[in-house]
Write an enzyme that holds these catalytic residues in place. Structure first.
Site, PDB file in Angstrom:
ATOM      1  N   LYS A  24       0.828  -1.201   0.000  1.00 26.12           N
ATOM      2  CA  LYS A  24       0.000   0.000   0.000  1.00 26.12           C
ATOM      3  C   LYS A  24       0.866   1.255   0.000  1.00 26.12           C
ATOM      4  CE  LYS A  24      -3.736  -0.302   2.277  1.00 26.12           C
ATOM      5  NZ  LYS A  24      -4.695  -0.483   3.376  1.00 26.12           N
ATOM      6  N   ARG A  93      -3.331   2.939   8.579  1.00 22.21           N
ATOM      7  CA  ARG A  93      -3.673   1.725   7.833  1.00 22.21           C
ATOM      8  C   ARG A  93      -2.475   0.788   7.733  1.00 22.21           C
ATOM      9  NH1 ARG A  93      -8.201   2.250   4.255  1.00 22.21           N
ATOM     10  NH2 ARG A  93      -9.138   4.325   4.314  1.00 22.21           N
ATOM     11  N   GLY A 102      -8.285  -7.141   4.457  1.00 23.26           N
ATOM     12  CA  GLY A 102      -9.096  -7.252   5.663  1.00 23.26           C
ATOM     13  C   GLY A 102      -8.456  -8.009   6.800  1.00 23.26           C
ATOM     14  N   MET A 104      -5.586  -7.303   8.497  1.00 19.73           N
ATOM     15  CA  MET A 104      -4.958  -6.476   9.531  1.00 19.73           C
ATOM     16  C   MET A 104      -5.779  -5.207   9.734  1.00 19.73           C
ATOM     17  SD  MET A 104      -0.958  -7.181   8.733  1.00 19.73           S
ATOM     18  CE  MET A 104      -1.137  -6.753   7.009  1.00 19.73           C
ATOM     19  N   ARG A 337      -3.352  -1.224  -6.440  1.00 19.08           N
ATOM     20  CA  ARG A 337      -2.497  -2.411  -6.430  1.00 19.08           C
ATOM     21  C   ARG A 337      -2.843  -3.225  -7.662  1.00 19.08           C
ATOM     22  NH1 ARG A 337      -5.673  -4.595  -1.155  1.00 19.08           N
ATOM     23  NH2 ARG A 337      -7.680  -4.972  -2.127  1.00 19.08           N
ATOM     24  N   HIS A 453     -15.598  -7.667   1.489  1.00 14.32           N
ATOM     25  CA  HIS A 453     -14.609  -8.558   2.088  1.00 14.32           C
ATOM     26  C   HIS A 453     -14.780  -9.987   1.576  1.00 14.32           C
ATOM     27  CE1 HIS A 453     -13.320 -11.438   5.248  1.00 14.32           C
ATOM     28  NE2 HIS A 453     -12.292 -10.628   5.341  1.00 14.32           N
ATOM     29  N   SER A 776      14.456 -42.449  -9.593  1.00 16.52           N
ATOM     30  CA  SER A 776      13.191 -41.748  -9.438  1.00 16.52           C
ATOM     31  C   SER A 776      13.014 -41.498  -7.948  1.00 16.52           C
ATOM     32  CB  SER A 776      12.028 -42.572  -9.981  1.00 16.52           C
ATOM     33  OG  SER A 776      10.814 -41.872  -9.843  1.00 16.52           O
ATOM     34  N   CYS A 844       8.668 -39.056  -8.460  1.00 17.28           N
ATOM     35  CA  CYS A 844       7.350 -39.656  -8.678  1.00 17.28           C
ATOM     36  C   CYS A 844       6.428 -39.528  -7.473  1.00 17.28           C
ATOM     37  CB  CYS A 844       7.486 -41.124  -9.077  1.00 17.28           C
ATOM     38  SG  CYS A 844       8.355 -42.124  -7.858  1.00 17.28           S
ATOM     39  N   TYR A 864      12.478 -34.983 -15.209  1.00 15.18           N
ATOM     40  CA  TYR A 864      11.019 -34.967 -15.284  1.00 15.18           C
ATOM     41  C   TYR A 864      10.421 -35.027 -13.885  1.00 15.18           C
ATOM     42  CZ  TYR A 864      11.068 -40.019 -14.316  1.00 15.18           C
ATOM     43  OH  TYR A 864      11.260 -41.243 -13.732  1.00 15.18           O
TER      44      TYR A 864
END
Length: 897
Positions: A24, A93, A102, A104, A337, A453, A776, A844, A864
């Site tokens: 912010k 803020r 919302g 904090m 933002r 919200h 693997s 895997c 992979y």
């Protein structure tokens, strides 16, 4: 020693300083530097917050810096904080580096006191406004700073509305609000034991501390955990000169998006509320009007806002979310933002920006995530079935959600924990509802709009949400809502459509996602805006990635689906899954056989069944590798239940009967019983102890490959030996396997490797690689054995507590532990390749489909990853994102390189 700077004026910052100034503060600075109308103010850094939280007190010098910047702000505004004649008021803020809507705290109107409220009334010529602002300060300050229960203020406000016959708070006059201030001050003193503070600077100091403290509020911790935001960042604090949207109908407040955050379409989207202040829009306590109505209400402010929106989108090159206030016809920009968006909007906006020449395809790939792609694969209601909706609200976050109605976050968590699907229904949500929103399938509110919200948080989490369904009369205390003359009580089933806003009573059948239909080949890549966007971005990811993507599949249909979804082979075929059901008795006979004849008979029955299994999978993956893991069950999975056998034998003996077969089985099970089956006779050990078991499986693989080759196919089987801890185990199994393959058909080419799932195997990988053509990594077992706990036992016991304490940011079974398990993978990969440069490496475990883990495996690098069929597209996308150098997925909805 250089003195640390803790406070920055907006003109001294920029958007690249968000780690220090918070999102912010950095964006307020950026808008200031762009020449947009931003109220003057300053930002206290995240570093100050971290020191405050660590030490329990302000860092040295912070108070002096705040005083100096406040003095400069007073000179700029020509008013002093809390002055009795013409007071300066400020908002305080929060603003973390990552958006946490919302979660904090915010305190508005800081500086109002018993003396300055009269000055505010005189300077604005609006007594009602002054007393309304004062009651808001006491209410927000009491709840946020001093822990006064919000319900106490809410009840007093409801009582005042009833007493004066006011439909809502805006209908209360100055006298009523003055009386309400007296009531609020009494509530404050009753709960705190102190009078409401009358020193404006003390109000400011306490408000700053409250914002710091809110970083560790329960709801903020939960949100960070949900969104995987690091816990040690802290929040910045923004102190901004107040501008007022509640001065009358020529004032107001709103939220705007440069594109629709639900669909991605460019246009004018947002909400506006006349005669309202700050939190009224996002709180959802009053229903808003569409942003387009501002053109009729205040054409000058509307035109200026449109210019500002265009400037910001051009500057940020992305969807922008904007908060603004109009004070008596003057536009003020309070925040911007890069906006949160639905998964569908993320893909659509990214490709739109490519077509507009704003970004390239590499950047478009950075703007979407695997998590978002997974959300697009969820089903939907389609046309809503044959039922007509009973009501319609604001389509706030797409998806189809069906579940039992609940009216509290606590009940949502409770029922979801019992396996129920629930819909959380509220008048409006607030940050305390976050646990219930996480647990619920969807969220339904009777108030609020696309920027409330509920909407913002649900979109960020990928939850279905319908807001502002004002036809619903929600009575939380009685646990029911009324709509169209019908009463819906807790436990009744409803269905909500976040794409249309439709609400249905009862369960509505769902339809498959068009993205899944595209992956299945049922529709083409040009079937709609969303499918086209997914196709373009995923195709680009495939063209860039070096990391292959295979699937975990144990049946032909699973393999076929995964191939349609883009899998490049099977990375894990778990043969133990093939022996469940009717075949279990054969394996039981094999394991418990007391002589060679018994074992041979069981193996001969199993061989053709296994061969058919492998023919089916190899045929579906023709021309692609199929890694077959030799049987790796904990032995108890294929033995009769010890307790049941013991009871059966005991009953037989007690009734004078012969136990017969059960007696023989009980003796055998006792002989082979293990205290910890997960660490017992399984994997390579079982193959070495039970003669012929591995040989049967290898023979079945070789025979299946021979059959397919004979029919003109191109089978590419790989045999993986599980749970190897020493090279000698692998050498013995490999020699036997090569002998069997040669006996079946010397022309069949079968690679032989091992699964690295034991810490010892990882640490001796250089030795094991001399006998393996591939590794693997079985990261599920490697995680269990590295951490020393069983997944089945701990996830429901102490894991929640560990997550709560921040010991885990996320379960190590969900996302790879890079410092422990990941380091073992890296060591084994490096030492294995050093010993055998052509060693092929894959993973895997289900980590292979987790977005953050895919980035880690790409960095090792492995050849992979392998995951379940439905996660294949996610892994493809994340592998492409890793190739262009994105960070792992961020909580903000857009990633940086």
């Amino acid at each position: 020693m250089t003195k640390t700077t803790y406070v920055y004026d907006f003109a001294k910052g920029n958007r690249d300083m968000k780690d220090l100034l918070g999102g912010k503060g950095a964006n307020l600075a950026e808008m200031t530097n762009l020449g947009l109308p931003v109220p003057p103010g300053f930002t206290i850094t995240t570093e100050a917050c971290r020191q405050y939280l660590a030490e329990g007190t302000e860092p040295d010098g912070l108070a002096e810096e705040v005083d100096a910047h406040l003095a400069a702000l007073e000179r700029t505004m020509g008013r002093a904080l809390g002055d009795a004649g013409d007071p300066l008021l400020v908002s305080v803020r929060s603003g973390a580096a990552f958006s946490m809507p919302g979660m904090m705290e915010t305190v508005l109107n800081v500086g109002l006191t018993d003396s300055s409220v009269a000055g505010l009334a005189a300077s604005t010529g609006n007594e009602r406004f002054a007393w309304d602002s004062y009651r808001r300060l006491i209410q927000m300050f009491g709840k946020t700073v001093c822990g006064v229960p919000g319900e106490a203020f809410d009840r007093a406000l409801d009582d005042a509305e009833r007493e004066h016959g006011a439909a809502q708070e805006t209908a209360l006059d100055a006298a009523a609000l003055r009386a309400l201030v007296t009531t609020f001050k009494k509530i404050f003193k009753d709960h705190t034991g102190q009078d409401f503070p009358q020193d404006p600077r003390e109000q400011l100091r306490l408000a700053i501390h409250a914002v710091f403290d809110s970083w560790n509020a329960e709801r903020a911790i939960l949100y960070r955990r949900q969104e995987r935001i690091p816990a040690d960042l802290g929040t910045a604090v923004n102190v901004v000169a107040m501008v007022f949207g509640n001065l009358g109908d020529d004032s107001g407040t709103g939220v705007a998006f440069t594109r629709d955050p639900g669909t991605g379409q460019r246009g004018i989207y947002g909400d506006y509320l006349q005669n309202a202040q700050g939190e009224d829009v996002v709180a959802g306590i009053r229903n808003t009007v569409p942003l387009q109505d501002l053109e009729r209400i205040d054409r000058g402010s509307y035109d200026e806002l449109m210019r500002a929106m265009s400037t910001l989108e051009d500057h940020y090159k992305d969807l922008c979310d904007i908060e603004f206030t109009v004070e008596r016809g003057k536009l003020w920009m309070l925040q911007t933002r890069v906006g949160k968006r639905t998964a569908a909007a993320a893909f659509v906006i990214a490709t739109q920006l490519v077509d507009e020449g704003v970004i390239d395809l590499d950047e478009a790939l950075c703007r979407v995530t695997g998590k978002q792609l997974a959300q697009l694969m969820f089903p939907n209601f389609g046309a809503g079935g044959s039922d007509r909706p009973v009501a319609r609200g604001v389509a706030a976050s797409p998806g189809a959600a069906v579940g039992k109605v609940v009216f509290s976050a606590e009940r949502a968590v409770e029922l979801a924990g019992e396996g129920e699907d629930v819909i959380l229904v509220r008048r409006e949500t607030n940050p305390d509802d976050l646990p219930g929103m996480i647990a619920a399938r969807g969220v339904l509110t009777s108030r609020g709009g696309k920027t409330s919200h509920a909407a913002v948080v649900a979109r960020g989490m990928g939850k279905t949400c319908v807001c502002g369904a004002d036809a619903l009369e929600v009575d939380v205390r009685r646990g029911q809502f009324t709509v169209d003359g019908r009463v819906v009580r807790e436990g009744d089933v409803v269905s909500i459509d976040g794409a249309t806003g439709d609400i249905y009573l009862g369960a509505v059948p769902v339809e498959p996602s068009p993205v899944v239909q595209y992956f299945e080949g049922e529709i083409g890549p040009d079937s709609g805006v969303l499918v086209r966007a997914v196709h373009r971005i995923l195709s680009h990811a495939d063209s860039l990635r070096a990391l292959g993507v295979r699937t975990n599949a144990d049946t032909g249909p699973d393999a076929a689906r995964a191939r349609r979804f883009g899998a490049q082979g099977v990375g894990l075929c778990r043969t133990e899954h093939m022996f469940l059901g009717e075949r279990r008795a054969l394996v039981e006979r094999l394991i418990l056989a007391q002589d060679e004849a018994g074992r041979k008979a069981a193996l001969e029955e199993l061989l053709p069944l296994q061969r058919d299994d492998f023919v089916e999978i190899l045929r579906e993956m023709d021309g692609l590798p199929v890694t077959v893991r030799l049987i790796d069950p904990p032995l108890h999975e294929f033995l009769p239940d010890l307790e049941k056998l013991a009871v059966s034998v005991a009953v037989a003996e007690a009734t004078g009967k012969e136990p017969g077969r059960d007696g023989e089985l009980l003796a055998a099970v006792h002989r082979m019983h293990e205290q910890n089956p997960m660490l017992g006779l399984r994997g390579v050990r079982l193959g070495l102890v039970v003669p012929g078991l591995f040989d049967m499986q290898v023979r079945a693989v070789a025979e299946a490959a021979r059959l397919l080759k004979r029919d003109g196919g191109d089978p590419r089987p790989e045999i993986m030996v599980p749970l190897v801890g020493t090279v000698q185990e692998l050498e013995i199994v490999r020699a036997a396997a090569e002998k069997t393959i040669a006996e079946v058909d010397p022309g069949v080419d079968v690679s032989i490797g091992t699964m690295i799932e034991l810490p010892r195997a990882a640490m001796t990988a250089g030795q094991i690689a001399t006998a393996a053509e591939f590794f693997s990594f079985g990261t599920n077992d490697l995680t269990q054995l590295t951490w020393g706990f069983s997944r089945d036992d701990v996830e429901g016991s102490f894991f929640p507590r560990y997550l709560e304490h921040g010991i885990f940011g996320v379960s190590p079974f969900e996302s790879i532990d890079p410092d422990g398990v990941g380091r073992l993978v890296r060591i084994a990969a490096e030492e294995g390749r050093k010993a055998r440069p052509d060693l092929h490496l894959g993973v895997c475990g289900e980590h292979g489909g987790d977005p953050e883990s895919v980035h880690f495996f790409a960095s090792v690098p492995l050849d992979y990853v392998s995951c379940s069929p439905f996660r294949v597209p996610v892994a493809r996308l994340e592998a492409g994102r890793a190739a262009v150098g994105t960070t792992t997925p961020s909580a903000s909805g857009s990633d940086s390189r």
